[in-house]
Write an enzyme that holds these catalytic residues in place. Sequence first.
Site, PDB file in Angstrom:
ATOM      1  N   PHE A  19      97.452  54.433  48.453  1.00 61.69           N
ATOM      2  CA  PHE A  19      97.584  53.949  47.077  1.00 61.69           C
ATOM      3  C   PHE A  19      98.861  53.135  46.911  1.00 61.69           C
ATOM      4  CE2 PHE A  19      99.475  54.349  42.901  1.00 61.69           C
ATOM      5  CZ  PHE A  19      98.424  53.968  42.067  1.00 61.69           C
ATOM      6  N   MET A  20      98.769  51.994  46.192  1.00 64.52           N
ATOM      7  CA  MET A  20      99.942  51.140  45.959  1.00 64.52           C
ATOM      8  C   MET A  20     100.146  50.912  44.470  1.00 64.52           C
ATOM      9  SD  MET A  20     100.527  47.188  47.207  1.00 64.52           S
ATOM     10  CE  MET A  20      99.260  46.477  46.149  1.00 64.52           C
ATOM     11  N   ASN A  21     101.445  50.932  44.021  1.00 63.18           N
ATOM     12  CA  ASN A  21     101.748  50.375  42.704  1.00 63.18           C
ATOM     13  C   ASN A  21     102.900  49.374  42.812  1.00 63.18           C
ATOM     14  OD1 ASN A  21     102.703  53.207  43.024  1.00 63.18           O
ATOM     15  ND2 ASN A  21     103.885  52.778  41.177  1.00 63.18           N
ATOM     16  N   ASP A  22     103.950  49.468  42.053  1.00 58.59           N
ATOM     17  CA  ASP A  22     104.925  48.389  41.846  1.00 58.59           C
ATOM     18  C   ASP A  22     105.383  47.616  43.080  1.00 58.59           C
ATOM     19  OD1 ASP A  22     104.832  50.086  39.728  1.00 58.59           O
ATOM     20  OD2 ASP A  22     106.966  50.582  39.720  1.00 58.59           O
ATOM     21  N   PHE A  65     102.908  38.949  73.481  1.00 57.62           N
ATOM     22  CA  PHE A  65     101.946  38.931  74.574  1.00 57.62           C
ATOM     23  C   PHE A  65     102.476  39.743  75.766  1.00 57.62           C
ATOM     24  CE2 PHE A  65      98.705  35.216  74.106  1.00 57.62           C
ATOM     25  CZ  PHE A  65      98.282  35.730  72.901  1.00 57.62           C
ATOM     26  N   ARG A 133     103.188  32.288  80.475  1.00 56.68           N
ATOM     27  CA  ARG A 133     103.271  33.663  79.952  1.00 56.68           C
ATOM     28  C   ARG A 133     103.230  34.755  81.024  1.00 56.68           C
ATOM     29  NH1 ARG A 133      98.533  31.382  78.370  1.00 56.68           N
ATOM     30  NH2 ARG A 133      96.603  32.192  79.269  1.00 56.68           N
ATOM     31  N   ASP A 134     103.362  35.983  80.510  1.00 55.92           N
ATOM     32  CA  ASP A 134     103.167  37.228  81.257  1.00 55.92           C
ATOM     33  C   ASP A 134     104.230  37.475  82.336  1.00 55.92           C
ATOM     34  OD1 ASP A 134     100.925  37.222  79.650  1.00 55.92           O
ATOM     35  OD2 ASP A 134      99.538  36.630  81.237  1.00 55.92           O
ATOM     36  N   GLU A 186      96.618  34.259  84.773  1.00 56.89           N
ATOM     37  CA  GLU A 186      97.333  35.146  83.858  1.00 56.89           C
ATOM     38  C   GLU A 186      97.904  36.340  84.642  1.00 56.89           C
ATOM     39  OE1 GLU A 186      95.128  34.478  79.632  1.00 56.89           O
ATOM     40  OE2 GLU A 186      94.202  36.006  80.868  1.00 56.89           O
TER      41      GLU A 186
HETATM   42  C1  FRU Z   1      95.496  38.749  79.687  1.00 47.45           C
HETATM   43  C2  FRU Z   1      96.136  38.064  78.474  1.00 47.45           C
HETATM   44  C3  FRU Z   1      97.536  37.614  78.800  1.00 47.45           C
HETATM   45  C4  FRU Z   1      98.188  37.608  77.447  1.00 47.45           C
HETATM   46  C5  FRU Z   1      97.546  38.805  76.789  1.00 47.45           C
HETATM   47  C6  FRU Z   1      97.373  38.668  75.302  1.00 47.45           C
HETATM   48  O1  FRU Z   1      94.381  39.507  79.363  1.00 47.45           O
HETATM   49  O2  FRU Z   1      95.353  36.972  78.068  1.00 47.45           O
HETATM   50  O3  FRU Z   1      97.628  36.379  79.482  1.00 47.45           O
HETATM   51  O4  FRU Z   1      99.574  37.729  77.546  1.00 47.45           O
HETATM   52  O5  FRU Z   1      96.288  38.987  77.402  1.00 47.45           O
HETATM   53  O6  FRU Z   1      96.916  39.880  74.761  1.00 47.45           O
END
Ligand code: FRU
Length: 454
Positions: A19-22, A65, A133-134, A186
């Site tokens: 529940f939410m108010n102000d 990620f 990434r990763d 990845e």
């Molecule tokens: C692999 C991936 C990564 C990325 C992550 C995002 O499954 O695609 O390359 O960092 O999942 O959730």
Amino acid sequence: SIYDSSLRPQLHFSPATGFMNDPNGLVYANGKWHLFYQYNPAELAAGNQHWGHATLSNGTTILMFSGSAVVDRNNTSGFFNNTSNAEENIVLMFTEHTDYVEQQSLAYTTDGGKTFTKYSGNPVIDIGSTQFRDPKVFWHPETEKWIMVAAHSQDYQIGIFGSKDLKSWDELSRVTRVGYLGYQYECPGLAQVPVEGSDEKRWVLTYSINPGSPLGGSIMEYFVGDFNGTHFVADDAATRFVDTGKDFYAGQMFDNTGDEVIGITWASNWEYTNDVPADHFRSAMTVPRRYKLRSVPVNPMFNDTLLVQEFVNTSAVHDKELFNSPINYSSSMNGAPIAVPTAGAFEFTAEVFVNTTTGLKSNDWAVIDFYSNDTFKSEKLSLGFRPNDGMLYVRRADAQKSWYNPLFTGSSNSFISIPSANSTTKFHGIVDRGVFELLINDGQQSITNTYFLE
Ligand code: FRU
């Protein structure tokens, strides 16, 4: 989802539950609009008042990620001033993803992992790429550096980076376009893996590709080779998969387990993971697996160095060991159906012994059927092996509940060594309510498939 109900405004802010108010504490700080509010998380009526909190960013949302963690025992990062709990100096390195960039950042904990603080100097690497990434970091004693591998995903390159302090990084080299390509790389990893029966260790580079696996969707590859502190060179350019099932992706290895290399892998596939039957969760991890290297004859002409695997600590499922007896293969052999217990979670071993006198016929299968509890046993997961030519299948076409998705491959087929006369082919598997993990011939091959029995 809970946001789809006919009572839920789509444009107006409402709390996910409770529940939410102000409105309270409206403040704008560093690109974020903060909305606090009066909140009762426990009931759908006022009482038990809390402050709830929501933020809206100006511009884009930063997603966290994949990445990795290290123990910074010697406080190379300077994040830790108390040396008494140096064994818990955990630093995380992860990818910050927005629509415009993928950059690498750090967070650290000073309370043994209960809470983490993002480093104020983030990002520590930004090369202006949206496909980078990763990060997977480990300590490399020979060069007294942290080494990190990260995917330049759509260039099909794995960057190898070095750092003295986890904050300032140099790219030392790139591994370019090895193995099966698919759409992108990845979740890379680099680890020194013990060679069975010796004191030797070899370097193994792993990464995952998605989509574009030959089986469809996601798959994980590995390369055995040498790493000199800056460059990784694979022994050859062949593509080898860590697991030839459909549900084995983005596996990562612990970097600091001494002489053992232990990994855990996401047991799913991006092809259908968002669509599989679910009640309160989606996706499981594989059990931890211990990795080693083994040189084996894969055909009469060629000895290959394979990444072999064993299950680590499966004692939690040992209360019901359902099946552990040799199958004496004969020409009449055709199936040994086994009922899955209500618990539906067990580990099994099976051995198929091929004798000389019986002779091999091309259409003889050794089959194990894992039935569900439904009265008619119409649903089952099957494992079949044809010793005559080494063909193997793991079939889940009849283990999908009433769900159907054309990408949820009904059967994973594999070739395993053709057994010679009087030899034994060994299977070691875990059947666990939705995840089937199979190791063949002492971990020389591995097949991981999800399934959904009624
Ligand atoms: C692999 C991936 C990564 C990325 C992550 C995002 O499954 O695609 O390359 O960092 O999942 O959730």
